[in-house]
Design an enzyme around this catalytic site. Sequence first.
Site, PDB file in Angstrom:
ATOM      1  N   PRO A 156     120.045  41.555  57.202  1.00 40.39           N
ATOM      2  CA  PRO A 156     120.192  42.301  58.451  1.00 40.39           C
ATOM      3  C   PRO A 156     120.116  43.807  58.218  1.00 40.39           C
ATOM      4  O   PRO A 156     120.681  44.329  57.251  1.00 40.39           O
ATOM      5  CB  PRO A 156     121.596  41.912  58.925  1.00 40.39           C
ATOM      6  CG  PRO A 156     122.336  41.609  57.658  1.00 40.39           C
ATOM      7  CD  PRO A 156     121.324  40.998  56.722  1.00 40.39           C
TER       8      PRO A 156
ATOM      9  N   ARG B 210     119.074  46.427  61.369  1.00 41.20           N
ATOM     10  CA  ARG B 210     119.392  46.982  62.687  1.00 41.20           C
ATOM     11  C   ARG B 210     120.777  46.564  63.188  1.00 41.20           C
ATOM     12  O   ARG B 210     121.524  47.389  63.701  1.00 41.20           O
ATOM     13  CB  ARG B 210     118.319  46.500  63.669  1.00 41.20           C
ATOM     14  CG  ARG B 210     118.427  47.057  65.057  1.00 41.20           C
ATOM     15  CD  ARG B 210     117.473  46.297  66.008  1.00 41.20           C
ATOM     16  NE  ARG B 210     116.168  46.066  65.401  1.00 41.20           N
ATOM     17  CZ  ARG B 210     115.113  46.855  65.566  1.00 41.20           C
ATOM     18  NH1 ARG B 210     115.210  47.904  66.341  1.00 41.20           N
ATOM     19  NH2 ARG B 210     113.970  46.567  64.971  1.00 41.20           N
TER      20      ARG B 210
ATOM     21  N   TYR C 156     106.694  51.852  69.647  1.00 45.48           N
ATOM     22  CA  TYR C 156     106.824  50.472  70.133  1.00 45.48           C
ATOM     23  C   TYR C 156     107.035  50.383  71.631  1.00 45.48           C
ATOM     24  O   TYR C 156     107.283  49.297  72.144  1.00 45.48           O
ATOM     25  CB  TYR C 156     108.034  49.785  69.472  1.00 45.48           C
ATOM     26  CG  TYR C 156     108.154  49.941  67.988  1.00 45.48           C
ATOM     27  CD1 TYR C 156     107.190  49.395  67.137  1.00 45.48           C
ATOM     28  CD2 TYR C 156     109.235  50.599  67.420  1.00 45.48           C
ATOM     29  CE1 TYR C 156     107.307  49.523  65.770  1.00 45.48           C
ATOM     30  CE2 TYR C 156     109.362  50.727  66.047  1.00 45.48           C
ATOM     31  CZ  TYR C 156     108.391  50.191  65.226  1.00 45.48           C
ATOM     32  OH  TYR C 156     108.514  50.314  63.876  1.00 45.48           O
TER      33      TYR C 156
ATOM     34  N   CYS D 287     104.233  68.372  71.377  1.00 47.43           N
ATOM     35  CA  CYS D 287     102.997  68.547  72.123  1.00 47.43           C
ATOM     36  C   CYS D 287     102.286  67.216  72.272  1.00 47.43           C
ATOM     37  O   CYS D 287     101.248  66.965  71.649  1.00 47.43           O
ATOM     38  CB  CYS D 287     102.092  69.538  71.411  1.00 47.43           C
ATOM     39  SG  CYS D 287     102.946  71.074  71.073  1.00 47.43           S
TER      40      CYS D 287
HETATM   41  C1  LIG Z   1     112.761  45.257  58.066  1.00 44.18           C
HETATM   42  C2  LIG Z   1     113.155  44.075  57.269  1.00 44.18           C
HETATM   43  C3  LIG Z   1     114.428  43.542  57.401  1.00 44.18           C
HETATM   44  C4  LIG Z   1     115.442  44.053  58.400  1.00 44.18           C
HETATM   45  O1  LIG Z   1     115.057  43.865  59.710  1.00 44.18           O
HETATM   46  P1  LIG Z   1     116.100  44.204  60.887  1.00 44.18           P
HETATM   47  O2  LIG Z   1     115.319  43.932  62.112  1.00 44.18           O
HETATM   48  O3  LIG Z   1     116.489  45.623  60.749  1.00 44.18           O
HETATM   49  O4  LIG Z   1     117.265  43.296  60.704  1.00 44.18           O
HETATM   50  C5  LIG Z   1     114.776  42.486  56.590  1.00 44.18           C
HETATM   51  N1  LIG Z   1     113.897  41.977  55.686  1.00 44.18           N
HETATM   52  C6  LIG Z   1     112.657  42.468  55.536  1.00 44.18           C
HETATM   53  C7  LIG Z   1     111.766  41.885  54.530  1.00 44.18           C
HETATM   54  C8  LIG Z   1     112.239  43.518  56.314  1.00 44.18           C
HETATM   55  O5  LIG Z   1     110.997  44.001  56.183  1.00 44.18           O
END
Ligand SMILES: *Cc1c(COP(=O)(O)O)cnc(C)c1O
Length: 494
Positions: free
Chosen positions: A337, A339, A384, A411
């Site tokens: 995890p 985010r 996004y 800009c």
């Molecule tokens: C970006 C990523 C994550 C984390 O993703 P979240 O959406 O921030 O939880 C975990 N594993 C891999 C391989 C990633 O590229």
Amino acid sequence: MALTRPARALSRLVLLFVSASSDRPLVPEWLAVPEDANALAPLVWPASASRDAHGELSLGAVPVSTLRAQFGTPLYVIDEDAVRARAREVKAAFDAATARHGIAARVYYASKALLTTEIVRWVTQEGLAVDVATGGELAVALAAGADPGRIGLHGNNKSVAELERAVDLGVGSIVIDSLIELERLAAIAERRGRSCDTAQSVLIRVNTGVHAETHDFLATAHEDQKFGFALADAEGVAARVREIPSLRLVGIHCHIGSQIFGTAGFAESAARLVELYARLREGGDLPVLNLGGGFGIAYTSVDDPTPIEALADGIVEAVARECSVRGIPLPNLAFEPGRTVVGRAGVTLYEVGTVKPVVVSDDLTRLYVSVDGGMSDNARPALYGAQYSARVASRTSDADAALVRVVGRHCESGDIVVDAEYLPGDVAPGDLLAVPATGAYCFSLASNYNYVPRPPVVAVSAGRARLIVRGETIDDLLARDLGVAADDSREDHT
Ligand SMILES: *Cc1c(COP(=O)(O)O)cnc(C)c1O
């Protein structure tokens, strides 16, 4: 294409009509006029966010006026207690879900979401391992004192130097993304005399074909993207790894995307991974399934993320079910995890510079609220189309709610911070504006577009504010330009 003037006018008119009627509605369907345009939506703000008797917002019991006076704006504010509590919560959820089946979970913090040495200290103190994808991320994790044995290294194009450094440091696991990388890593580990007990642990990244963002589960698992191996090729890759004495295959890895709500995508992906796991374990021990990250958070009041306990249970149950159907024991599980650990703990503070009513249709005026940051400190709306919310932080107001778009100072017309929001209609220059849920993928995606210095990061906790990353200065920006005169006669831009 050369168009005549009337044709150009006509095409513009058509474009206008199309964009107003479908592509980008003037007011998004999900956005309702709030009863109180000062209210702090639960789940979106850190738990410590509150307003005092005068309406001023505080974070971690530090008033925003204090933060502005000490550190200026724009400012990334991170609630330390929120990060720590969430790290514990996420770890506890996966620990509990796996313990019910007599297996173990390892939770890696996906550091790309927000990486500073302090953040690494917090999450490792709360029991998380750390995921990195580059030599730079690895350097920060090490500078924070992270145990290399509890670091995982990812990436689809790790350099030879990065792989060498990882092997030399004793990085716990390296996720192999291609055949070329496999042979590269094998050679590096062999040159360093790694074998048997000291063999480098690796996982194979596979692409399960589950496209969680769109809820499309591709039947073929042949996804047109850069990461990992197709499920069908993974057996051959595993066989190759197992021939190499300097490497030890410990597991398989997948990551189906980001900002995912619900368990269906994870469960489907896990099921496909277990099918592969069942075949691979016939060829030898395979103790770990790494199911990646991607757990969604609330950015606005209408987002309803699945509680982490329910996600953890749902995913582990899916793995258990698939293993039981095949009559095989459950492997240990790993999760990554990012985010969900830090997203809600972050709030960005801006100062309002200008407010401009723009008539966008006969019956609709949108207030454009320009702040002193923008796409350089939060690229997600531009990248996004991400939605955020905002509140006036320095005060509350009884003024009628007005439809606003919070924009930055760059800009670029796509320089949007909050695409659509209702704020008190008297929002004015000098007000502090707070944008919540900016803990993840804002600082880490920041740029110097328009030569705007990147903001500082401040940690708040129990009434104390502590600078953990200083803000960039104009001198920082000039420092890399070798054409800048080396003398000191230049005026001080800091
Ligand atoms: C970006 C990523 C994550 C984390 O993703 P979240 O959406 O921030 O939880 C975990 N594993 C891999 C391989 C990633 O590229």
